[in-house]
Structure formats: structure tokens, C-alpha cells
Motif scaffolding. Structure first.
Motif, PDB file in Angstrom:
ATOM      1  N   UNK A 340      77.797  30.820 -16.181  1.00  0.00           N
ATOM      2  CA  UNK A 340      79.013  31.322 -15.732  1.00  0.00           C
ATOM      3  C   UNK A 340      78.890  32.623 -14.838  1.00  0.00           C
ATOM      4  N   UNK A 341      79.847  33.172 -14.240  1.00  0.00           N
ATOM      5  CA  UNK A 341      79.936  34.487 -13.452  1.00  0.00           C
ATOM      6  C   UNK A 341      78.883  35.464 -14.137  1.00  0.00           C
ATOM      7  N   UNK A 342      79.257  35.780 -15.182  1.00  0.00           N
ATOM      8  CA  UNK A 342      78.527  36.583 -16.269  1.00  0.00           C
ATOM      9  C   UNK A 342      77.152  36.318 -16.373  1.00  0.00           C
ATOM     10  N   UNK A 343      76.963  35.271 -16.738  1.00  0.00           N
ATOM     11  CA  UNK A 343      75.241  34.994 -16.761  1.00  0.00           C
ATOM     12  C   UNK A 343      74.438  35.080 -15.296  1.00  0.00           C
ATOM     13  N   UNK A 344      75.035  34.864 -14.364  1.00  0.00           N
ATOM     14  CA  UNK A 344      74.435  34.780 -12.859  1.00  0.00           C
ATOM     15  C   UNK A 344      74.157  36.284 -12.827  1.00  0.00           C
ATOM     16  N   UNK A 345      75.094  37.187 -13.148  1.00  0.00           N
ATOM     17  CA  UNK A 345      74.944  38.817 -12.871  1.00  0.00           C
ATOM     18  C   UNK A 345      73.671  39.151 -13.659  1.00  0.00           C
ATOM     19  N   UNK A 346      73.592  38.903 -15.030  1.00  0.00           N
ATOM     20  CA  UNK A 346      72.189  39.126 -15.800  1.00  0.00           C
ATOM     21  C   UNK A 346      71.092  38.583 -15.386  1.00  0.00           C
ATOM     22  N   UNK A 347      71.196  37.207 -14.793  1.00  0.00           N
ATOM     23  CA  UNK A 347      69.883  36.557 -14.454  1.00  0.00           C
ATOM     24  C   UNK A 347      69.340  37.243 -13.277  1.00  0.00           C
ATOM     25  N   UNK A 348      70.465  37.692 -12.396  1.00  0.00           N
ATOM     26  CA  UNK A 348      69.847  38.297 -11.135  1.00  0.00           C
ATOM     27  C   UNK A 348      69.237  39.734 -11.264  1.00  0.00           C
ATOM     28  N   UNK A 349      69.636  40.316 -12.137  1.00  0.00           N
ATOM     29  CA  UNK A 349      69.270  41.731 -12.690  1.00  0.00           C
ATOM     30  C   UNK A 349      67.992  41.751 -13.322  1.00  0.00           C
ATOM     31  N   UNK A 350      67.465  40.483 -14.032  1.00  0.00           N
ATOM     32  CA  UNK A 350      66.343  40.281 -14.565  1.00  0.00           C
ATOM     33  C   UNK A 350      65.107  39.790 -13.432  1.00  0.00           C
ATOM     34  N   UNK A 351      65.590  38.913 -12.535  1.00  0.00           N
ATOM     35  CA  UNK A 351      64.802  38.568 -11.319  1.00  0.00           C
ATOM     36  C   UNK A 351      64.630  39.821 -10.414  1.00  0.00           C
ATOM     37  N   UNK A 352      65.482  40.977 -10.228  1.00  0.00           N
ATOM     38  CA  UNK A 352      65.092  42.121  -9.709  1.00  0.00           C
ATOM     39  C   UNK A 352      64.072  43.113 -10.293  1.00  0.00           C
ATOM     40  N   UNK A 353      64.159  42.823 -11.741  1.00  0.00           N
ATOM     41  CA  UNK A 353      63.087  43.346 -12.556  1.00  0.00           C
ATOM     42  C   UNK A 353      61.646  42.680 -12.290  1.00  0.00           C
ATOM     43  N   UNK A 354      61.672  41.425 -12.443  1.00  0.00           N
ATOM     44  CA  UNK A 354      60.608  40.695 -12.109  1.00  0.00           C
ATOM     45  C   UNK A 354      59.864  41.055 -10.652  1.00  0.00           C
ATOM     46  N   UNK A 355      60.763  41.225  -9.649  1.00  0.00           N
ATOM     47  CA  UNK A 355      60.387  41.304  -8.469  1.00  0.00           C
ATOM     48  C   UNK A 355      59.749  42.931  -8.373  1.00  0.00           C
ATOM     49  N   UNK A 356      60.362  43.856  -9.101  1.00  0.00           N
ATOM     50  CA  UNK A 356      59.751  45.163  -9.022  1.00  0.00           C
ATOM     51  C   UNK A 356      58.360  45.214  -9.737  1.00  0.00           C
ATOM     52  N   UNK A 357      58.121  44.610 -10.727  1.00  0.00           N
ATOM     53  CA  UNK A 357      56.950  44.586 -11.494  1.00  0.00           C
ATOM     54  C   UNK A 357      55.936  43.786 -10.765  1.00  0.00           C
ATOM     55  N   UNK A 358      56.222  42.692  -9.968  1.00  0.00           N
ATOM     56  CA  UNK A 358      55.256  42.118  -9.308  1.00  0.00           C
ATOM     57  C   UNK A 358      54.966  42.960  -7.892  1.00  0.00           C
ATOM     58  N   UNK A 359      55.817  43.463  -7.306  1.00  0.00           N
ATOM     59  CA  UNK A 359      55.372  44.362  -6.311  1.00  0.00           C
ATOM     60  C   UNK A 359      54.531  45.563  -6.747  1.00  0.00           C
TER      61      UNK A 359
END
Length: 449
Positions: A340-359
Motif C-alpha cells: 500500500x501507499x503507507x507500506x511504501x513510505x515505511x519501507x523507504x524510511x528503512x532503506x534510507x536508514x540502511x543507506x546511512x549505516x552502510x555509508x
């Protein structure tokens, strides 16, 4: 990079994989009746430790292998399980269709199909939809329709783009700048340059030169490259593609099979794109085989008005199982209740956290690597700055380094996509899952450097 140290660590992790997974190794060694010892040869890509782990159970963002090890799954079936493994609402819809109602495939439409078509229109903007079992088939059928309506023979793709096993897409830009068969292409029906043209992603000048020949029916492209590392479009590039295709009378097909991670309507909605056709597969069925292609209203009408095109029998578009009741029920449940639209928003937030940790881990070790993110999907690449074309990204691949990182993570309960260093979030992924990856990835780099 100390290659000797990398070889030592890779050998250590390979030995550890063998020690931890005796049942998977034995199952692989017994598989004498399977071509390549696996149900589908691509599964050998997961065998960084000389054999793949064998699946036992999967639920949400977790997988358990037959040796009893549990994994945080960032691979998610290379996007096929982006909804998570066996979402309860999809399992219920499939059971109702297959068990309670019966008739998984009856060559009759169901009312679910119109709901799915309307929802895909809401998300992506294309007015008319038809279904397939895979995105590969959706791409093949879209290509045939493009050739039929334009009367032109060739398809243009980007170098190292991913469109499944479509023959026309297995072309890359060679060292001299001209098109050539992608290395390893199996059993090509003809020289790929007879059917296809190619241009580097983010290179409008090269695209214009290729379109100027006047023989291209359609540009089939991912709005961002995904299967050669994530290569994001530069400012103005996609608008330039749309302008050039219109100027040259060429149709534009967006393949959103992987770029669906950008949001509920993929890159097409997120970036305001206007393709003539759109293809998608894998994720929309919640794990049940499904694909679809959409057409603009104008293009659909042009095709349906052509009495010379056999669109309902053996004309080359469609398949007996395409749009079957079971797949359509799974698509409706997935789109209505899971992705759903809401699920995508949460998933994108987690991917942003993943990106920050890897960086942070990369920067701490001073490595010349980069991280790219596309909504719910993130990936690290062994180059900095990030590659801007498919050929640049292919050139920085490092099989030994990838195997080390994949084995190190898998031996500690984390799975990445085996084809590259991609992590995908699903609705069941948690912040702790992401932080666990950051912790293990940081340790892997510390040992390496």
C-alpha cells in the motif's frame, strides 16, 4: 585492497558455510537430475560457498534453511517477495480462490481483474492493462505490439539494463561505442544488432544518434538501472528521453519490475513520467507468478482498431495461463492490502536508514565505494562517485569481493540479493533488521581492511 587477505577471508567464510550447512551441501550434491543441480540455473548464483542454502520456511522478512538457520532476508526473491514472504492476506486470497472457490485457471475472466487494472491505472497512469505470468513475457508482448503499431523492426535498450530474458535486450555498448551481444548470451536466434539498438543510460546524445536511423519501434528502459547496481538518472535525462522518443515517433516502454521499489506507482508516478507502455512483474503477485503491461488509451485504441492483428488467438501476444484467476486474486490482495501507499513510505524510511549505516561503515574505513538508493531498495558499489552508466557499473564489479561480503553476511544470518549487493525492504522489515546488517557489514569491512 589486499587481494591476498581477501582470498584468505573468502576461503575462511567458504569453509564456515560448509561447516554450518551440511544438509544443504548434501542436497546439492544429490541433485543429479537437475540441470546445473538447481531447479533454475540462476539459483547457482547464490552458491558463493560452492553450494546454495536450501529453503525450508519463509515468512515476512525471515527465511529458515534446511540446516535450521534463520536469516534476515534483504534479497526477498530478487524482488519477487517485496511484499514479504507469504503475506497472510495473500495466502488467504489464494486459498479461497484455489481451495474454496476452485478454478485457478479456467480461461474465464474474474471481477478481480478489473479491480487490479483500475488500481494499476491509479498508481501508474496507463489506461488499459493486460496480464502475463512474468515481466519477461510482459516485455515480449509489449515489444510485439510496438513493432505492430509502428511498422519498425528494432528495439532500443540501455547498456546493461535488465528486462528478463528478452532476446532484444541482450545487447551492450562495446569498446568502440557500437552495439554488441552481451557477454555470455545463450543461443541467440540471430545477431542482436539485427533486432536491437543500444545507448548508455544518461547519454542523450548517444540515444539521439541511434534514434536518428528511423528504424526503432520502442525504447524499452528501466527509469533507473537496477540489475547492474543502482544507476540513477541525472537531472533532465528522463525528460530528454521522452522528448527524443516523441520527436522520432518512437514509443516509450518503462519496465518498472525492479524500480517499483521507488513507490506505490514506481518511478513513473514518483517522477511524473509519461510512458506509452509500462511493464511490471514479480512483486505485484505477492509471491505468486504474475506480470502485467499497461498501455495508454490512445495506443490501446490504435491496436484494437487494427483488424489485421490477431490479438485473440495465435498472433503472438498472450498465453493460456496469463491472467488466470489465481494470479489475479493474488495481485488484488497484494496491491489492496500489502504493498500500500503507507507500506511504501515505511519501507523507504528503512532503506534510507540502511543507506546511512552502510555509508558510515564505508567512510569509517576510507573505502572508495558508494551507496545508491531507489525508494525501498539500496545498494553499495565498489566505486566513488557512483557509476553513471551501465557499462561503468559493470566495469567495477568484483566477484571475489561480492562473494566475501555475501558469505560473511549469510554466515551471520543475513541474505542479500545474490546478483549484486542489493538490499530490499518489505513491510515486515524492522529497524533492528537494518541495524543488524549495519553491525555485521561494519565488522566485515573491519576484517577486510
Amino acid at each position: 585492497m589486499d587481494r591476498a587477505r581477501l582470498s584468505h577471508l573468502l576461503a575462511r567464510e567458504s569453509a564456515e558455510a560448509g561447516r554450518r550447512n551440511p544438509r544443504s551441501r548434501a542436497a546439492y550434491e544429490r541433485a543429479d537430475h537437475l540441470f546445473g543441480r538447481v531447479p533454475m540455473t540462476w539459483m547457482n548464483k547464490t552458491a558463493a560457498g560452492s553450494f546454495p542454502r536450501y529453503l525450508d520456511t519463509a515468512r515476512g522478512a525471515r527465511i529458515t534453511d534446511i540446516d535450521g538457520h534463520e536469516y534476515i532476508d534483504f534479497c526477498l526473491g530478487d524482488t519477487g517477495a517485496m511484499a514479504g514472504h507469504s503475506p497472510a492476506v495473500v495466502a488467504e486470497a489464494v486459498q479461497r480462490r484455489f481451495g474454496t472457490l476452485g478454478g485457478a485457471t479456467a480461461m474465464l475472466p474474474t471481477e478481480d481483474a478489473e479491480w487490479v487494472g483500475a488500481e494499476l491505472t491509479r498508481r501508474f497512469g496507463l489506461a488499459r492493462w493486460s496480464f502475463s505470468l512474468t515481466a519477461t513475457d510482459a516485455n515480449r508482448w509489449a515489444i510485439r505490439l510496438a513493432r505492430a503499431v509502428t511498422g519498425r523492426p528494432k528495439i532500443l535498450v540501455n547498456s546493461y539494463s535488465y528486462h528478463g530474458s528478452v532476446d532484444e535486450s541482450l545487447i551492450v555498448v562495446g569498446p568502440d561505442g557500437s552495439g554488441t551481444a552481451r557477454p555470455g548470451n545463450v543461443g541467440a536466434p540471430c545477431d542482436v544488432t539485427l533486432t536491437s539498438r543500444v545507448a548508455e543510460f544518461n547519454d542523450l546524445a548517444q540515444l539521439e544518434r541511434e534514434l536518428a536511423h528511423g528504424d526503432v519501434a520502442a525504447v524499452l528502459m528501466e527509469p533507473a538501472l537496477t540489475n547492474i547496481g543502482i544507476v540513477l538518472p541525472e537531472a533532465g535525462y528522463l525528460a530528454g528521453v521522452r522528448e527524443l522518443t516523441r520527436r522520432h515517433g518512437v514509443l516509450l516502454i518503462n519496465d518498472e519490475t525492479h524500480t517499483f521499489s521507488a513507490g506505490p506507482g514506481g518511478c513513473t508516478a514518483a517522477w511524473g513520467l509519461e510512458p506509452d507502455m509500462l511493464t511490471i512483474g514479480k512483486a505485484i503477485g505477492g509471491g505468486i507468478p504474475a506480470g502485467a503491461y499497461g498501455l495508454s488509451a490512445e495506443l490501446a485504441d490504435r491496436l484494437l482498431d487494427r483488424s489485421d492483428l490477431d490479438l485473440v488467438d495465435m498472433g503472438g501476444v498472450g498465453g493460456t495461463l496469463a491472467g488466470n484467476a489465481l494470479s489475479v486474486a493474488a495481485m488484488r490482495a497484494t496491491l489492496e492490502h500489502v504493498l500500500t501507499d503507507e507500506a511504501f513510505a515505511a519501507m523507504a524510511g528503512l532503506a534510507e536508514r540502511f543507506e546511512a549505516g552502510v555509508c558510515a561503515a564505508i567512510d569509517a574505513q576510507g573505502l572508495p565505494w558508494s551507496v545508491s538508493r531507489l525508494g525501498a531498495r539500496a545498494e553499495y558499489r565498489f566505486a566513488s562517485p557512483a557509476p553513471r552508466t551501465g557499462s561503468e557499473s559493470a566495469a567495477v564489479a568484483d566477484a571475489g569481493l561480492e562473494d566475501y561480503l555475501h558469505l560473511y553476511l549469510a554466515n551471520r544470518g543475513i541474505l542479500l540479493t545474490p546478483f549484486h549487493n542489493m538490499a530490499l525492504m518489505c513491510p515486515d522489515t524492522t529497524r533492528q533488521d537494518v541495524d543488524t546488517h549495519t553491525e555485521v557489514f561494519t565488522a566485515a569491512l573491519a576484517e577486510l581492511v
